[in-house]
Write a protein that holds these residues in place. Structure first.
Motif, PDB file in Angstrom:
ATOM      1  N   VAL A 297       0.840  -1.201   0.000  1.00  0.00           N
ATOM      2  CA  VAL A 297       0.000   0.000   0.000  1.00  0.00           C
ATOM      3  C   VAL A 297       0.878   1.255   0.000  1.00  0.00           C
ATOM      4  N   CYS A 298       1.949   1.234   0.800  1.00  0.00           N
ATOM      5  CA  CYS A 298       2.866   2.376   0.849  1.00  0.00           C
ATOM      6  C   CYS A 298       3.506   2.633  -0.510  1.00  0.00           C
ATOM      7  N   ASP A 299       3.667   1.583  -1.302  1.00  0.00           N
ATOM      8  CA  ASP A 299       4.232   1.736  -2.646  1.00  0.00           C
ATOM      9  C   ASP A 299       3.343   2.618  -3.514  1.00  0.00           C
ATOM     10  N   GLY A 300       2.056   2.478  -3.372  1.00  0.00           N
ATOM     11  CA  GLY A 300       1.145   3.326  -4.139  1.00  0.00           C
ATOM     12  C   GLY A 300       1.040   4.732  -3.572  1.00  0.00           C
ATOM     13  N   VAL A 301       1.124   4.835  -2.258  1.00  0.00           N
ATOM     14  CA  VAL A 301       0.960   6.134  -1.610  1.00  0.00           C
ATOM     15  C   VAL A 301       2.172   7.029  -1.846  1.00  0.00           C
ATOM     16  N   ASP A 302       3.376   6.464  -1.900  1.00  0.00           N
ATOM     17  CA  ASP A 302       4.564   7.317  -2.017  1.00  0.00           C
ATOM     18  C   ASP A 302       4.600   8.097  -3.335  1.00  0.00           C
ATOM     19  N   GLY A 303       4.166   7.485  -4.415  1.00  0.00           N
ATOM     20  CA  GLY A 303       4.114   8.201  -5.689  1.00  0.00           C
ATOM     21  C   GLY A 303       3.079   9.325  -5.669  1.00  0.00           C
ATOM     22  N   TRP A 304       1.943   9.036  -5.043  1.00  0.00           N
ATOM     23  CA  TRP A 304       0.901  10.061  -4.919  1.00  0.00           C
ATOM     24  C   TRP A 304       1.406  11.236  -4.086  1.00  0.00           C
ATOM     25  N   LEU A 305       2.092  10.940  -2.970  1.00  0.00           N
ATOM     26  CA  LEU A 305       2.644  12.004  -2.118  1.00  0.00           C
ATOM     27  C   LEU A 305       3.707  12.815  -2.857  1.00  0.00           C
ATOM     28  N   ALA A 306       4.522  12.133  -3.656  1.00  0.00           N
ATOM     29  CA  ALA A 306       5.571  12.836  -4.400  1.00  0.00           C
ATOM     30  C   ALA A 306       4.967  13.873  -5.343  1.00  0.00           C
ATOM     31  N   ARG A 307       3.898  13.493  -6.010  1.00  0.00           N
ATOM     32  CA  ARG A 307       3.251  14.446  -6.919  1.00  0.00           C
ATOM     33  C   ARG A 307       2.482  15.518  -6.161  1.00  0.00           C
ATOM     34  N   LYS A 308       1.830  15.142  -5.084  1.00  0.00           N
ATOM     35  CA  LYS A 308       1.022  16.104  -4.310  1.00  0.00           C
ATOM     36  C   LYS A 308       1.887  17.202  -3.698  1.00  0.00           C
ATOM     37  N   PHE A 309       3.039  16.826  -3.134  1.00  0.00           N
ATOM     38  CA  PHE A 309       3.910  17.799  -2.474  1.00  0.00           C
ATOM     39  C   PHE A 309       5.039  18.288  -3.381  1.00  0.00           C
ATOM     40  N   ASN A 310       4.989  17.918  -4.657  1.00  0.00           N
ATOM     41  CA  ASN A 310       6.023  18.298  -5.616  1.00  0.00           C
ATOM     42  C   ASN A 310       7.416  17.905  -5.107  1.00  0.00           C
ATOM     43  N   GLN A 311       7.512  16.672  -4.646  1.00  0.00           N
ATOM     44  CA  GLN A 311       8.771  16.151  -4.124  1.00  0.00           C
ATOM     45  C   GLN A 311       9.243  14.970  -4.967  1.00  0.00           C
ATOM     46  N   VAL A 312       9.118  15.104  -6.254  1.00  0.00           N
ATOM     47  CA  VAL A 312       9.563  14.076  -7.186  1.00  0.00           C
ATOM     48  C   VAL A 312      11.077  14.199  -7.320  1.00  0.00           C
TER      49      VAL A 312
END
Length: 116
Positions: free
Chosen positions: A51-66
């Motif tokens: 589940v964390c694998d899916g959430v980390d990509g979403w967080l990266a885009r949401k907080f512009n931390q790619v």
């Protein structure tokens, strides 16, 4: 002269998605250490990591931390956890060669994708 405002930048190693990636590594280490002694706990920890694998990509885009570091951390964590899971399944179920063939396919397909 007006004072220049210096933007406080967070180190890429402390980005929220990367911290979640470190948590995934820790969850996988504990899960695979317990895989034969506690299958239920292994399943729960592996699922949380999934589940964390899916959430980390979403967080990266949401907080512009790619970041490239985060992308590599995610990819390596995915490959290692998949390899460990397939190796364990090859020991639990016969014929184990099927799982090892899937492992080879996983590594080869990702290598070809990165090479391309």
């Amino acid at each position: 002269m007006a004072p220049t405002a210096t933007a406080k930048r967070t180190s890429v190693y402390l980005y929220i998605p990367n911290i979640l990636g470190y948590l995934r590594v820790l969850l996988n280490v504990v899960a695979f250490a317990l895989c034969f002694s506690s299958k239920l706990l292994f399943s729960i920890l592996y699922f949380i990591s999934f589940v964390c694998d899916g959430v980390d990509g979403w967080l990266a885009r949401k907080f512009n931390q790619v970041s490239t570091f985060g992308a590599v951390l995610d990819m390596v964590t995915d490959r290692v956890s998949t390899a460990c899971l397939l190796a364990i399944l090859s020991q639990l179920y016969r014929p184990g060669l099927i799982f090892l063939a899937l492992l080879g396919l996983d590594i080869a397909s990702h290598w070809l994708q990165m090479y391309r």
